[in-house]
Structures are given as structure tokens and as C-alpha cells.
Write an enzyme that holds these catalytic residues in place. Sequence first.
Site, PDB file in Angstrom:
ATOM      1  N   GLY A  21       0.770  -1.240   0.000  1.00 53.87           N
ATOM      2  CA  GLY A  21       0.000   0.000   0.000  1.00 53.87           C
ATOM      3  C   GLY A  21       0.804   1.295   0.000  1.00 53.87           C
ATOM      4  O   GLY A  21       1.681   1.521  -0.855  1.00 53.87           O
ATOM      5  N   TYR A 160      -9.552   2.904  15.949  1.00 53.79           N
ATOM      6  CA  TYR A 160      -8.592   3.325  14.918  1.00 53.79           C
ATOM      7  C   TYR A 160      -8.379   4.847  15.009  1.00 53.79           C
ATOM      8  O   TYR A 160      -7.234   5.333  15.027  1.00 53.79           O
ATOM      9  CB  TYR A 160      -9.124   2.935  13.543  1.00 53.79           C
ATOM     10  CG  TYR A 160      -8.262   3.379  12.383  1.00 53.79           C
ATOM     11  CD1 TYR A 160      -7.109   2.679  12.041  1.00 53.79           C
ATOM     12  CD2 TYR A 160      -8.602   4.495  11.613  1.00 53.79           C
ATOM     13  CE1 TYR A 160      -6.309   3.082  10.976  1.00 53.79           C
ATOM     14  CE2 TYR A 160      -7.813   4.907  10.550  1.00 53.79           C
ATOM     15  CZ  TYR A 160      -6.670   4.200  10.236  1.00 53.79           C
ATOM     16  OH  TYR A 160      -5.879   4.598   9.185  1.00 53.79           O
TER      17      TYR A 160
HETATM   18  N1  LIG Z   1      -5.480   3.266   3.039  1.00 54.66           N
HETATM   19  C1  LIG Z   1      -6.062   4.299   3.613  1.00 54.66           C
HETATM   20  O1  LIG Z   1      -7.149   4.750   3.211  1.00 54.66           O
HETATM   21  C2  LIG Z   1      -5.411   4.979   4.785  1.00 54.66           C
HETATM   22  C3  LIG Z   1      -5.952   6.200   5.211  1.00 54.66           C
HETATM   23  C4  LIG Z   1      -5.373   6.837   6.297  1.00 54.66           C
HETATM   24  C5  LIG Z   1      -4.292   6.276   6.924  1.00 54.66           C
HETATM   25  N2  LIG Z   1      -3.800   5.091   6.484  1.00 54.66           N
HETATM   26  C6  LIG Z   1      -2.644   4.535   7.205  1.00 54.66           C
HETATM   27  O2  LIG Z   1      -1.587   4.327   6.293  1.00 54.66           O
HETATM   28  C7  LIG Z   1      -0.755   3.274   6.752  1.00 54.66           C
HETATM   29  C8  LIG Z   1      -0.556   2.280   5.624  1.00 54.66           C
HETATM   30  O3  LIG Z   1      -1.829   1.733   5.282  1.00 54.66           O
HETATM   31  P1  LIG Z   1      -2.126   1.003   3.901  1.00 54.66           P
HETATM   32  O4  LIG Z   1      -3.478   1.445   3.488  1.00 54.66           O
HETATM   33  O5  LIG Z   1      -0.994   1.136   3.006  1.00 54.66           O
HETATM   34  O6  LIG Z   1      -2.310  -0.490   4.434  1.00 54.66           O
HETATM   35  P2  LIG Z   1      -1.630  -1.861   3.978  1.00 54.66           P
HETATM   36  O7  LIG Z   1      -2.323  -2.922   4.770  1.00 54.66           O
HETATM   37  O8  LIG Z   1      -1.615  -1.959   2.496  1.00 54.66           O
HETATM   38  O9  LIG Z   1      -0.135  -1.691   4.485  1.00 54.66           O
HETATM   39  C9  LIG Z   1       0.170  -1.722   5.851  1.00 54.66           C
HETATM   40  C10 LIG Z   1       1.350  -2.641   6.054  1.00 54.66           C
HETATM   41  O10 LIG Z   1       1.667  -2.629   7.447  1.00 54.66           O
HETATM   42  C11 LIG Z   1       2.025  -3.935   7.800  1.00 54.66           C
HETATM   43  N3  LIG Z   1       1.842  -4.122   9.240  1.00 54.66           N
HETATM   44  C12 LIG Z   1       0.685  -4.253   9.916  1.00 54.66           C
HETATM   45  N4  LIG Z   1       0.922  -4.482  11.203  1.00 54.66           N
HETATM   46  C13 LIG Z   1       2.264  -4.489  11.341  1.00 54.66           C
HETATM   47  C14 LIG Z   1       3.128  -4.690  12.432  1.00 54.66           C
HETATM   48  N5  LIG Z   1       2.647  -4.945  13.665  1.00 54.66           N
HETATM   49  N6  LIG Z   1       4.465  -4.627  12.226  1.00 54.66           N
HETATM   50  C15 LIG Z   1       4.964  -4.381  10.985  1.00 54.66           C
HETATM   51  N7  LIG Z   1       4.193  -4.210   9.897  1.00 54.66           N
HETATM   52  C16 LIG Z   1       2.863  -4.264  10.086  1.00 54.66           C
HETATM   53  C17 LIG Z   1       1.114  -4.833   7.002  1.00 54.66           C
HETATM   54  O11 LIG Z   1       1.607  -6.164   6.892  1.00 54.66           O
HETATM   55  C18 LIG Z   1       1.049  -4.110   5.676  1.00 54.66           C
HETATM   56  O12 LIG Z   1       2.003  -4.615   4.767  1.00 54.66           O
HETATM   57  C19 LIG Z   1      -1.452   2.683   7.982  1.00 54.66           C
HETATM   58  O13 LIG Z   1      -0.882   3.220   9.133  1.00 54.66           O
HETATM   59  C20 LIG Z   1      -2.872   3.175   7.823  1.00 54.66           C
HETATM   60  O14 LIG Z   1      -3.555   3.268   9.054  1.00 54.66           O
HETATM   61  C21 LIG Z   1      -4.327   4.420   5.443  1.00 54.66           C
END
Ligand SMILES: NC(=O)c1ccc[n+]([C@@H]2O[C@H](COP(=O)([O-])OP(=O)(O)OC[C@H]3O[C@@H](n4cnc5c(N)ncnc54)[C@H](O)[C@@H]3O)[C@@H](O)[C@H]2O)c1
Length: 255
Positions: A21, A160
Site C-alpha cells: 500500500g 482506529y
Molecule cells: N489506506 C487508507 O485509506 C489509509 C488512510 C489513512 C491512513 N492510512 C494509514 O496508512 C498506513 C498504511 O496503510 P495502507 O493502506 O498502506 O495499508 P496496507 O495494509 O496496504 O499496508 C500496511 C502494512 O503494514 C504492515 N503491518 C501491519 N501491522 C504491522 C506490524 N505490527 N508490524 C509491521 N508491519 C505491520 C502490514 O503487513 C502491511 O504490509 C497505515 O498506518 C494506515 O492506518 C491508510
Amino acid sequence: MSEDLFAIEGLRIVITGGASGIGLGAARELLQRGATVELWDARDERLERAGAGDLVSWRDRVTMRRVDVADARAVEQAAHETLAAGPVDVLINCAGISSFRRPVLEIPLDDWERMLGVNLMGTLHTCRAFGAAMIGRGSGSIVNVSSVDAVDPSPGILHYAVSKAAVAMLTTGLAREWAKTGVRVNAVGPGPISTPMTEPILEKTPGLRERWEAAIPLGWIGTPRDLAGIFVYLASPASAWVTGRSFYIDGGWLL
Ligand SMILES: NC(=O)c1ccc[n+]([C@@H]2O[C@H](COP(=O)([O-])OP(=O)(O)OC[C@H]3O[C@@H](n4cnc5c(N)ncnc54)[C@H](O)[C@@H]3O)[C@@H](O)[C@H]2O)c1
């Protein structure tokens, strides 16, 4: 000729949650611009898939490490090994989890603990481990990923939202305490981004995609590429006078 304000070539950057992501999108952009990147992730299969994908074209500048950021000792150990190979200039804390929507009274306490354990404590663990080394060197940039939920909590995921508000406050507090040391700490708060985190939620929640699109003034759900520029900015000399800020990159969601 003046120095390129956005130059990041040669910087060493650790990205947690970097195998998927938003973190993976940031990695691609930073590698493209000449940085050396170490991806941390808790999931082996994601690290393997990321390593086997287009990142192979930068294989001499990208490494991977399996680390659960919620585990303080594991983070300390991994950071020790990473730092033994050389200093880290930039830390990007993307590792995070989200959840399906439920009324607050139906969210089990265990889920609250896991959410805070990964999103807040995981961020704190890496800030402590790498922050200490950055303070020792007198420079560094830390970028924590929060969310628009930090200031505008979506219904059904209060645990969250609280975890992300805490990440924003952690960012402000660390920035204030470390400003004189040369270490900058900022946050990026994305709006809805299409990633492996959100796609299953969008698929299982009828009408959610349409509601999100309607709530985003620019009209589309973002992609990791829509966020890549802010990570380059915060890694580069262009942001030298910036600390303690949360940048909400959200297609206008918070308007
Ligand atoms: N996608 C959205 O709409 C969005 C919006 C706001 C914030 N975010 C934040 O952005 C960040 C990335 O999200 P994303 O959408 O790319 O999600 P994603 O699930 O694609 O990527 C997150 C990654 O974090 C890893 N992860 C989870 N728990 C972990 C741990 N304990 N130790 C190490 N790695 C761990 C997962 O394996 C995954 O590969 C997150 O913090 C999420 O809360 C996402």
C-alpha cells in the site's frame, strides 16, 4: 546553480509497513529518486511479493526485514542491526492496521489493545529506537502516518481514530522535544486511499465506495502515488524548516 531542494539521492530510509500500500508506494518514489530503502513489515509473504515485483530494478538499494513493530524488543533488536550497517536519515512509520465498522460498544477490548499496540505503540517503538540514533548524529527526519480519522473520526472505527489521534499527538510532542537536536518529526494524515487495507473493507461494505467518493471534493479515492510527493518533501532539504506538522493529504475530505 543552487542545490536541488528535493534531492534525496543517497539518503538511507526505513519504511515500516513498507511491503504494501502506502509504504510500498512511498518506497517506489524514494528509490526512483536515488534513496536507499529498507522495508520493514510483519508479513513475510508481503515482503516476498514486494521483493519479487518491480523493486527488483533497484535491488542494489533495497533491503527487507521482517519485524512486528508492536513488539518493542523486536524493534530494538532490528533497529540495532539496521543501524550497525550505517546511519538512518529518514524513518517513515507506515505500519498500521484498521478494522471493519462496528458500534463502539461492540468493539472488543482486545481489539482496542491490538489497534493501539500496532498503530500507536508500534510508532513509538521505532521513534524511540531510531530517534535516539538520530539525536546522536544531530539530524534526521521522522514521518509518522496518521489519518484524517485523527481529527474527523469515521463511524464504526473509534479505536482506529483514537490510535491515529494519538500518533498525531506523539508527533507534536516529539517534534517539540527534539527540535533543538536537529531531528524533525512530522505526520502525514491520508484521506481514503485504495490499498490492500481498504479494498476488502470497500468490497464488504455496501455503498461505502460511493459514500467516500461523494465525500471527497476532488472526486476520487486516492492511490499511494497521490501521497508519494509528501514523503519526498519530508525526506528532502525542502522541509528543513518544518517540524511538528500534520499534513492531511485527502482530496479535500476535511473541507
Ligand atoms: N489506506 C487508507 O485509506 C489509509 C488512510 C489513512 C491512513 N492510512 C494509514 O496508512 C498506513 C498504511 O496503510 P495502507 O493502506 O498502506 O495499508 P496496507 O495494509 O496496504 O499496508 C500496511 C502494512 O503494514 C504492515 N503491518 C501491519 N501491522 C504491522 C506490524 N505490527 N508490524 C509491521 N508491519 C505491520 C502490514 O503487513 C502491511 O504490509 C497505515 O498506518 C494506515 O492506518 C491508510
